[in-house]
Design a protein around this motif. Sequence first.
Motif, PDB file in Angstrom:
ATOM      1  N   ARG A 131       0.831  -1.215   0.000  1.00  0.00           N
ATOM      2  CA  ARG A 131       0.000   0.000   0.000  1.00  0.00           C
ATOM      3  C   ARG A 131       0.862   1.260   0.000  1.00  0.00           C
ATOM      4  NH1 ARG A 131      -4.067  -3.256   2.555  1.00  0.00           N
ATOM      5  NH2 ARG A 131      -2.949  -3.141   4.525  1.00  0.00           N
ATOM      6  N   HIS A 132       1.982   1.245   0.778  1.00  0.00           N
ATOM      7  CA  HIS A 132       2.910   2.396   0.755  1.00  0.00           C
ATOM      8  C   HIS A 132       3.440   2.621  -0.659  1.00  0.00           C
ATOM      9  CE1 HIS A 132       3.020   3.406   4.939  1.00  0.00           C
ATOM     10  NE2 HIS A 132       3.378   2.191   5.305  1.00  0.00           N
ATOM     11  N   ARG A 135       0.773   3.970  -2.980  1.00  0.00           N
ATOM     12  CA  ARG A 135       0.495   5.390  -2.689  1.00  0.00           C
ATOM     13  C   ARG A 135       1.583   6.271  -3.316  1.00  0.00           C
ATOM     14  NH1 ARG A 135       0.590   5.823   3.047  1.00  0.00           N
ATOM     15  NH2 ARG A 135      -1.077   4.292   2.965  1.00  0.00           N
ATOM     16  N   GLU A 138       1.119   6.246  -7.146  1.00  0.00           N
ATOM     17  CA  GLU A 138      -0.079   7.022  -7.498  1.00  0.00           C
ATOM     18  C   GLU A 138       0.191   8.529  -7.440  1.00  0.00           C
ATOM     19  OE1 GLU A 138      -2.953   5.811  -8.511  1.00  0.00           O
ATOM     20  OE2 GLU A 138      -4.273   7.551  -8.339  1.00  0.00           O
ATOM     21  N   ALA A 139       0.942   8.950  -6.406  1.00  0.00           N
ATOM     22  CA  ALA A 139       1.200  10.384  -6.204  1.00  0.00           C
ATOM     23  C   ALA A 139       2.018  10.968  -7.355  1.00  0.00           C
ATOM     24  CB  ALA A 139       1.938  10.585  -4.886  1.00  0.00           C
ATOM     25  N   TYR A 182      -6.308   3.918  -5.584  1.00  0.00           N
ATOM     26  CA  TYR A 182      -5.241   4.361  -6.500  1.00  0.00           C
ATOM     27  C   TYR A 182      -5.824   4.465  -7.922  1.00  0.00           C
ATOM     28  CZ  TYR A 182      -3.279   2.250  -2.371  1.00  0.00           C
ATOM     29  OH  TYR A 182      -3.056   1.915  -1.065  1.00  0.00           O
TER      30      TYR A 182
END
Length: 221
Positions: A131-132, A135, A138-139, A182
Amino acid sequence: MKLYSRPLSPYSSVVRGVAYIKDVPLKIMTPPPGFPIPEEFRRISPLNRIPVLITASGVTIVESSVIVEYLEERFPEPPLLPADPKDKALVRMFTRIADLDVLAPTMKLFELYSAAARDNESIEVYFGKLRHGLRAAEARMAFGPYALGDQLTLADAWLTPIRFIFNNFRLMTGRTDLLDAYPKFNAYESIATQHPALSRVWGEMADGLKVFLSEFRTERT
Ligand SMILES: N[C@@H](CCC(=O)N[C@@H](CS)C(=O)NCC(=O)O)C(=O)O
């Protein structure tokens, strides 16, 4: 040049994507069948894994990120890294995140889900890492036309196989909502499947998955 690869291997698929985009003259070879890859392949790949590039002069290059950088320098057209050093660093940073923080925990989770005994604690640890990574990816992504915006880059070659494996991964793990947080990563499927070279990789992986699943089912019957 020869590339040792398997259709479903995500690391090999990154290299094939770059080779197809650049129209690199490449003979695609497969290692001997079997999981793990049989020891005899160590004669070709010292680490007994794929992808492996053998250059025209017979030099062996391993590690997908090194192979694609070699192809980028050897076949500069079309460029898959921007000219500006800062922009180049941003693309490379994204590909490292995709490799180390998204693909690596996903591969570990495939392994954990395939083990005879379920280790729920480790599964949760690796989902946390994943998940990290998602993220962070995605950013940095754009909403098209390519992974990072207007230019097709090495980031697209990495994202295509990674996004591909998430379809089966979500089903296998029962986490069907995994990508809901995401949206750019999730929507990347439509970018990959519409680009000629990237969709070729996507199709090869889909064919590879069919073969893998049918062999897996036969083994279990
Ligand atoms: N860091 C390596 C990872 C390569 C890798 O793990 N390849 C897998 C296939 S996707 C492999 O050959 N595993 C050994 C095996 O299947 O026996 C790279 O980027 O090339």
